[in-house]
Design an enzyme around this catalytic site. Structure first.
Site, short mmCIF file in Angstrom:
data_model
loop_
_atom_site.label_atom_id
_atom_site.label_comp_id
_atom_site.label_asym_id
_atom_site.label_seq_id
_atom_site.Cartn_x
_atom_site.Cartn_y
_atom_site.Cartn_z
N ASP A 1 0.80 -1.16 -0.08
CA ASP A 1 0.12 -0.08 0.19
C ASP A 1 0.80 1.26 -0.01
OD1 ASP A 1 -2.06 1.92 -0.08
OD2 ASP A 1 -2.69 1.05 1.80
N ASN B 1 -7.62 -1.59 7.85
CA ASN B 1 -7.32 -0.71 8.97
C ASN B 1 -7.46 0.80 8.55
OD1 ASN B 1 -4.98 -0.29 7.44
ND2 ASN B 1 -3.44 -0.84 8.93
N GLU C 1 -12.23 9.12 10.61
CA GLU C 1 -12.76 9.37 11.90
C GLU C 1 -13.05 10.82 12.31
OE1 GLU C 1 -10.90 5.43 14.53
OE2 GLU C 1 -10.07 7.29 14.98
N HIS D 1 -7.37 7.89 7.04
CA HIS D 1 -6.15 6.97 6.91
C HIS D 1 -6.51 5.99 5.66
CE1 HIS D 1 -4.12 3.05 8.48
NE2 HIS D 1 -3.20 3.73 7.74
N ASN E 1 4.57 4.63 4.14
CA ASN E 1 4.95 3.53 3.56
C ASN E 1 5.74 3.94 2.01
OD1 ASN E 1 3.86 1.63 5.13
ND2 ASN E 1 2.15 0.95 3.58
N HIS F 1 4.09 4.54 13.43
CA HIS F 1 3.00 4.98 12.70
C HIS F 1 1.63 4.67 13.11
CE1 HIS F 1 2.60 0.97 11.48
NE2 HIS F 1 1.59 1.03 10.37
#
Lengths: 476, 149
Positions: A95, A202, A206, A234, A325, A399
């Site tokens: 990702d 994940n 939010e 995220h 990443n 992270h």
């Protein structure tokens, strides 16, 4: 992990002394309890990374490190092209440029609390999430290449997002050196209908509130106060990044012998930075970074619209957007010399401290915001890059919480409905199309995020600024 | 461990998941290499939903080749990940033929139905982690690897 294999340098620093084919030491930053809980595979992977050609200083593991692919998740390593250094598809991960951004809303908890059900429904309706979801933007091949070259700037130019956002995104919203021509047709096909989608696993959107301030001066500079409502997003480069990771991993595995690279683990597949394959990967990977930046910018646009429908006076301002990443070219001090290195961060956040030349002026005197995602039932943290992070970890920090339990175990232990009801009882609303997905992401399946950020602060990687807790969580 | 087993006389076809720190291991066992490839594909579907919930309505043809059979296994799963992602489909039945590290297969499935499939998670890709393709002592073939979700 077996502590007897490590040399303890301090309460939060553990070394794997160079041995065998290791070219540099392995350095793990974590408390004794976190190290003990780490999978033995982390030890093996930190050691394997230390064997790669051209590695500088150390193979690092952040406090949230866990078993990854080739590199540990939470792994950091830098390579010098002039010393035969490599770029690794496994060192970036599938990702590419997965990351977090944080928006302030100008609202406080007392204003949002009575509206949170409407907000949860509106956000869930506005931002496509989960398996099979498609965005409202569909890219033809010309627009695909423009997006891959332009990143968040492309999104803003097309009316998604605000120009002021760009200086608050790493690389100012556009990763230089992207080569859309190195991105395969398959990868582009996977992305054609996925712009502005959250994904699953994940990834989350939010609505959170600030429950504690640790550093008042830095919090003020970040415009964060107790009781403020903020938004965290995220997600990453979606199908395009996954496909690029898959394809280059295979090419690097097959070509490793021609470059004389002996891989201790296939997932550690890599190519010399200066080789045609290394350059092709860097071009494609940078295009995927732009895809992720554009994706988070589009989602921000969708969130702004949803918020304005429910709370017209809300003003959503981007604090910062960080990727965890990546492989980026950065200047670092090695043995008293400034070197240009290719820094891999796999599940690790850049954490440049005060005065770093790559920071936008707004953060140059305080260090960059470091955004740490938690779980839907615990907390997230805002940290700031510490002045010591350059020396400690090549300007890197943790992270997230990191998993402590497999998805498989979590799905056996919890039911999604049970998690949703329990969290509702604590005032946290969950919106997800998948009950099993919620169970697999149960808060109990993750490490204690507070222990992770405490270790990051103790090790001098970053400093705690604020603790955030969720009010609404939209998951795929 | 999540399991699904079908027994026909002495021939055993089975798939299951095995734990991995952050992701999921998929494993297929069958009387032939091809059957093991079919079973691991069911395990792949099982990461997203129960394969029995997927109606095998539409055929999708898949082919791939690789320098070795274990690499072919990863390519096979990644080809399915690609088809699932771009067609927004799930597959509930598979038929595989392999010759000289070339694979030709048909996957039967249908479009994702959120209510009926309740899909848990997207699959990013199949990896080389815990990759194993082997003929066991009892003559069965085992195929396994970890998939990133």
């Amino acid at each position: 992990m077996d502590l007897s294999l490590l040399t303890r340098k301090s309460d939060v620093e553990w070394w794997i002394e160079p041995h065998g084919r290791m070219r540099v030491p392995g350095i793990i930053y974590a408390s004794e309890a976190l190290v003990q809980d780490m999978d033995a595979k982390v030890y093996e992977q930190v050691m394997n990374v230390a064997t790669l050609p051209g590695i500088e200083r150390a193979s690092y593991a952040m406090p949230d490190a866990h078993w990854g692919y080739g590199f540990p998740i939470g792994g950091v390593a830098a390579f010098d092209a002039d010393r035969g250094g490599v770029v690794s598809a496994g060192g970036v991960g599938f990702d590419i440029s997965c990351g977090v951004r944080l928006l302030s809303t100008g609202l406080t908890t007392d204003v949002v609390e009575p509206l949170k059900k409407r907000l949860a429904d509106e956000l869930s309706r506005s931002v496509p999430a989960g398996v099979g979801s498609v965005g409202r933007i569909h890219l033809d091949s010309g627009e695909m290449d423009a997006m891959l070259a332009g990143g968040a700037r492309w999104a803003v130019d097309r009316g998604y997002g605000a120009p002021a956002d760009l200086e608050r995104i790493e690389e100012h919203g556009c990763m230089a050196g992207a080569m859309p021509e190195e991105v395969s047709t398959h990868a582009k096909n996977r992305q054609r209908d996925e712009m502005g989608t959250l994904g699953s696993g994940n990834h989350y959107l939010e609505v959170q509130h600030v429950v504690k301030i640790f550093d008042a001066a830095v919090a003020a500079a970040f415009a964060l106060r107790e009781g403020d409502v903020v938004i965290s997003i995220h997600c990453g480069s979606r199908g395009l990044g996954h496909q690029i990771g898959t394809e280059f991993l295979k090419r690097m595995v097959l070509d490793a012998p021609t470059y004389g690279i002996e891989l201790p683990d296939r997932e550690l597949a890599c190519a010399p930075i200066d080789s045609p394959l290394g350059q092709a990967y860097l071009g494609a990977m940078r295009a995927a970074i732009n895809c992720a930046l554009a994706n988070r910018e589009i989602i921000t646009h969708l969130v702004r619209r949803a918020f304005s429908d429910v709370v017209p006076r809300a003003e959503l301002t981007l604090l910062y957007d960080v990727s965890h990443n990546t492989c980026k070219v950065e200047s670092h001090q090695i043995d008293g010399r400034t070197k240009r290195l290719f820094v891999h961060r796999k599940g690790a956040t850049r954490a440049f401290g005060p005065g770093h030349p790559d920071l936008p002026p707004v953060f140059s005197s305080i260090g960059q915001p470091v955004l740490i995602g938690g779980t839907m039932g615990t907390a997230s943290y805002v940290l700031s890059g510490a002045s010591t992070s350059e020396l400690r970890s090549l300007g890197s920090s943790c992270h997230g919480a990191g998993r402590s339990m497999s998805r498989h175990q979590a799905a056996r232990q919890w039911r999604g409905r049970q998690i949703i009801d329990e969290l509702a009882g604590r005032g946290i609303l969950i919106r997800s199309p998948s009950s099993r997905g919620v169970a697999e992401e149960a808060p109990g399946a993750y490490k204690d995020v507070t222990a992770v950020v405490d270790a990051a602060e103790g090790a001098g990687l970053s400093r705690k600024v604020a603790r955030l807790e969720p009010i609404v969580c939209v998951k795929g | 461990m999540r399991k699904n087993q079908r027994v026909t006389a002495s021939i055993r076809n089975t798939w299951e998941h095995f734990p991995h720190g952050a992701d999921i291991g998929v494993r297929g066992v069958g009387p032939t290499k091809e059957a093991a490839f079919e079973q691991i594909a069911l395990a792949l579907t099982g990461v997203v939903t129960d394969p029995l919930r997927v109606r095998p309505a539409l055929p999708v043809h898949v082919s791939c080749q690789a320098p070795s059979d274990d690499l072919l296994l990863v390519d096979w799963l990644n080809a399915l990940v690609y088809e699932m992602a771009t067609r927004r489909m799930l597959f509930g039945a598979y038929s595989v033929a392999i010759s000289d590290s070339r694979l030709k297969a048909t996957a039967w499935g249908e479009a994702v139905d959120l209510d009926r499939h309740e899909p848990a998670v997207e699959i990013k890709g199949a990896t080389y982690t815990a990759l194993r393709l082997a003929c066991l002592e009892d003559g069965h073939w085992l195929a396994q690897c970890v998939v990133d979700v």
